[in-house]
Design a protein around this motif. Structure first.
Motif, short mmCIF file in Angstrom:
data_model
loop_
_atom_site.label_atom_id
_atom_site.label_comp_id
_atom_site.label_asym_id
_atom_site.label_seq_id
_atom_site.Cartn_x
_atom_site.Cartn_y
_atom_site.Cartn_z
N ASN A 121 28.59 24.84 51.96
CA ASN A 121 27.38 25.49 52.48
C ASN A 121 27.43 26.99 52.27
O ASN A 121 26.40 27.64 52.12
N LEU A 122 28.64 27.54 52.28
CA LEU A 122 28.83 28.97 52.08
C LEU A 122 29.68 29.21 50.85
O LEU A 122 30.53 28.38 50.49
N GLY A 123 29.46 30.34 50.20
CA GLY A 123 30.30 30.78 49.11
C GLY A 123 30.82 32.16 49.42
O GLY A 123 30.86 32.58 50.58
N ARG A 124 31.20 32.90 48.39
CA ARG A 124 31.58 34.29 48.58
C ARG A 124 30.97 35.11 47.45
O ARG A 124 30.81 34.61 46.33
N CYS A 125 30.63 36.32 47.75
CA CYS A 125 29.99 37.17 46.75
C CYS A 125 31.02 37.61 45.71
O CYS A 125 32.14 37.99 46.05
N ALA A 126 30.62 37.56 44.44
CA ALA A 126 31.49 37.94 43.34
C ALA A 126 30.70 38.78 42.35
O ALA A 126 29.53 38.49 42.07
N ARG A 127 31.35 39.78 41.79
CA ARG A 127 30.70 40.70 40.87
C ARG A 127 30.41 40.00 39.55
O ARG A 127 31.27 39.34 38.97
N LEU A 128 29.18 40.13 39.03
CA LEU A 128 28.82 39.57 37.73
C LEU A 128 29.52 40.33 36.61
O LEU A 128 29.81 41.52 36.73
N CYS A 129 29.78 39.61 35.50
CA CYS A 129 30.45 40.24 34.37
C CYS A 129 30.03 39.54 33.08
O CYS A 129 29.49 38.44 33.10
N ASP A 130 30.29 40.20 31.97
CA ASP A 130 30.03 39.63 30.65
C ASP A 130 31.32 39.01 30.13
O ASP A 130 32.29 39.72 29.84
N PRO A 131 31.38 37.67 30.00
CA PRO A 131 32.62 37.03 29.57
C PRO A 131 33.01 37.31 28.13
O PRO A 131 34.12 36.98 27.72
N LEU A 132 32.10 37.92 27.36
CA LEU A 132 32.40 38.25 25.96
C LEU A 132 32.88 39.69 25.80
O LEU A 132 33.27 40.09 24.70
N ALA A 133 32.85 40.46 26.88
CA ALA A 133 33.23 41.86 26.81
C ALA A 133 34.74 42.01 26.63
O ALA A 133 35.53 41.21 27.15
N SER A 134 35.15 43.02 25.89
CA SER A 134 36.56 43.31 25.69
C SER A 134 36.76 44.83 25.80
O SER A 134 36.05 45.59 25.13
N PRO A 135 37.68 45.26 26.67
CA PRO A 135 38.57 44.46 27.51
C PRO A 135 37.83 43.77 28.64
O PRO A 135 36.65 44.05 28.88
N ASP A 136 38.52 42.89 29.32
CA ASP A 136 37.94 42.14 30.43
C ASP A 136 37.40 43.12 31.47
O ASP A 136 38.15 43.94 32.01
N PRO A 137 36.11 43.07 31.78
CA PRO A 137 35.52 44.03 32.74
C PRO A 137 36.03 43.87 34.16
O PRO A 137 35.79 44.75 34.99
N CYS A 138 36.72 42.77 34.46
CA CYS A 138 37.21 42.55 35.82
C CYS A 138 38.67 42.97 35.98
O CYS A 138 39.21 42.95 37.09
N ALA A 139 39.33 43.33 34.86
CA ALA A 139 40.76 43.60 34.90
C ALA A 139 41.11 44.77 35.81
O ALA A 139 42.17 44.77 36.46
N ALA A 140 40.25 45.78 35.88
CA ALA A 140 40.54 46.95 36.70
C ALA A 140 40.68 46.59 38.18
O ALA A 140 41.39 47.27 38.92
N ALA A 141 40.03 45.50 38.59
CA ALA A 141 40.12 45.04 39.98
C ALA A 141 41.18 43.96 40.15
O ALA A 141 41.25 43.32 41.20
N GLY A 142 42.00 43.75 39.12
CA GLY A 142 43.05 42.75 39.20
C GLY A 142 42.54 41.32 39.13
O GLY A 142 43.19 40.41 39.64
#
Length: 362
Positions: free
Chosen positions: A198-219
Motif C-alpha cells: 500500500n505504501l512505497g518510498r520516494c526515490a529520485r528519478l534517473c536516466d539508466p543510460l547516463a554515464s557515469p551512473d547519476p545515482c553513484a554520488a549518493a552511494g
C-alpha cells in the motif's frame, strides 16, 4: 499522433497498470521488487473510457480527448484546476480551439521533456495560477509522428506527474493517491510493488543510460525501470508495433547486465528489470543451482527453492499452464549471440508484452 502513441496514451488514461519491475509475478522478499508506481495507477473512475454502453458517473461527461485520437473519456466538470484530482488540470479558458470539446473539464497533462521538471497545464496554455509543478515521466521515447508534418517526430512524450511534499526515502502512497496526500516531491517517484504494497518510498528519478551512473554520488545505482508496450492486431493477435519509455530511479544495490554472467557477488545473480534492454540488478533471486539447459521451476504459482532456480538465466516454462516445469535459457542481445540457437523475445508479463532489446536462446 500516430496509432502507437494514441494507444499508449489510451492505456494511460484507462488506468492500465504496469507489471512489477522483475517480471509478471509478485517476487519474494529478497528480490529487487521496487517497481515504481505505474503512472496510470490510481486514476479516478471519472477518467475511464465511455460510450453508449459505458455511461459516465454523475458530474462527468463523455467527451472526446484530442490527443487520444478522439477517443472518448469520462471527464469531470471544473472551473479551476483546484476542482480536479491529482495529476489533472482543468481545461478552462484554453485558447487553442482543438481543445474546445474538453473545455471546463478535468484531464491529464502531457509533456515532452523526459525526467525533467514540467508544469501541469503548460502545454495547453493554462494561466500560471492553475498550473502545478510536476515531473515528466516518459510514455514514448520516440514521440508522435504527425500525419501532416512530413513524418517529422514531435519528440518524446510523457505525462506530467504532479509533485507533492514527501522527500526521498520517506513513505509515499502507492494506491489511492490524492492531492494533498503522501506524494513525492518533484523529480522523484513512489517506488514499491503495486501488487503487494500500500505504501512505497520516494526515490529520485534517473536516466539508466547516463554515464557515469547519476545515482553513484549518493552511494546508489540507477535501477532501469523502463516500460515496454507491444501493440497487437485485434483480429490476429500478431504484434504490429512496440513502444518503449526509458527511465529509472535511484536505489541501494548494484546494477548489472543479464547477458554478462558473474558481475554480481557470489551470493547473488543478475535479474532483468525492464523489457526494453538487457539492464539488470543484482539480487538473491538471481541465485540458483540450475545451469543453462537444465530443468527448473518458473516463478509463478510457487516460489522455487534455490535448488530449483536458474543461475543468471530465465526459467522458460515448458508446460502449457506455465506452472512447474521449465528449462533454463541463456539471455541474449545483439552483442551476445546464442550458440546453436536463436535469440527470441519472450513474454515479459501476463499481458503478452514482449521483450524488445534482448531475449533468450531457444
Amino acid at each position: 499522433m500516430d496509432r502507437l502513441v494514441w494507444l499508449a496514451l489510451a492505456a494511460l488514461a484507462c488506468g492500465e497498470a504496469a507489471a512489477p519491475a522483475d517480471g509478471p509475478t509478485p517476487p519474494p522478499p529478497d528480490a529487487p521488487d521496487d517497481a515504481p508506481l505505474a503512472e496510470s495507477d490510481g486514476l479516478p473512475p471519472d477518467l475511464d473510457a465511455c460510450g453508449p454502453e459505458q455511461p459516465c458517473p454523475d458530474g462527468t461527461d463523455c467527451l472526446r480527448v484530442i490527443w487520444l485520437g478522439g477517443a472518448r473519456r469520462c471527464l469531470r466538470r471544473c472551473a479551476d484546476t483546484q476542482d480536479c484530482g491529482l495529476d489533472e488540470v482543468c481545461y478552462h479558458a484554453v485558447a487553442d480551439p482543438k481543445y474546445a470539446v474538453m473545455a471546463n473539464h478535468c484531464y491529464l497533462s502531457i509533456c515532452q521533456s523526459p525526467l525533467l521538471a514540467c508544469r501541469l497545464g503548460a502545454e495547453i496554455g493554462l494561466s500560471a495560477a492553475q498550473q502545478r509543478d510536476g515531473t515528466c515521466l516518459p510514455l514514448d521515447d520516440q514521440g508522435a509522428q504527425q500525419a501532416d508534418d512530413g513524418g517529422v517526430s514531435s519528440g518524446p512524450i510523457g505525462q506530467c506527474l504532479e509533485g507533492g511534499t514527501v522527500i526521498d526515502d520517506l513513505p509515499c502512497d502507492l494506491h489511492n493517491r490524492v492531492r494533498g496526500g503522501a506524494n513525492c516531491v518533484q523529480g522523484s517517484v513512489c517506488a514499491g510493488n503495486p501488487s503487494t504494497d500500500n505504501l512505497g518510498r520516494c526515490a529520485r528519478l534517473c536516466d539508466p543510460l547516463a554515464s557515469p551512473d547519476p545515482c553513484a554520488a549518493a552511494g546508489r545505482a540507477c535501477f532501469d525501470a523502463s516500460r515496454g508496450l507491444t501493440l497487437r492486431d485485434p483480429q490476429t493477435g500478431q504484434p504490429f508495433g512496440q513502444i518503449h519509455a526509458t527511465w529509472g530511479y535511484c536505489r541501494v544495490g548494484r546494477r548489472c547486465a543479464i547477458t554478462v554472467p558473474g558481475t554480481c557477488s557470489p551470493t547473488q545473480g543478475c535479474l532483468p528489470t525492464n523489457p526494453v534492454r538487457s539492464n539488470g540488478f543484482c539480487s538473491d533471486r538471481g541465485r540458483g543451482d540450475r545451469q543453462v539447459g537444465q530443468s527448473c521451476v518458473p516463478f509463478g504459482t510457487v516460489v522455487p527453492s534455490q535448488a530449483e532456480r536458474c543461475q543468471e538465466a530465465l526459467c522458460d516454462a515448458t508446460d502449457s499452464d506455465g506452472g512447474l516445469d521449465g528449462i533454463c535459457r541463456a539471455y541474449c542481445d545483439p552483442s551476445h549471440a546464442c550458440a546453436g540457437a536463436a535469440c527470441v523475445p519472450y513474454n515479459w508479463d501476463e499481458d503478452g508484452n514482449l521483450t524488445q532489446g534482448f531475449g533468450i536462446c531457444r
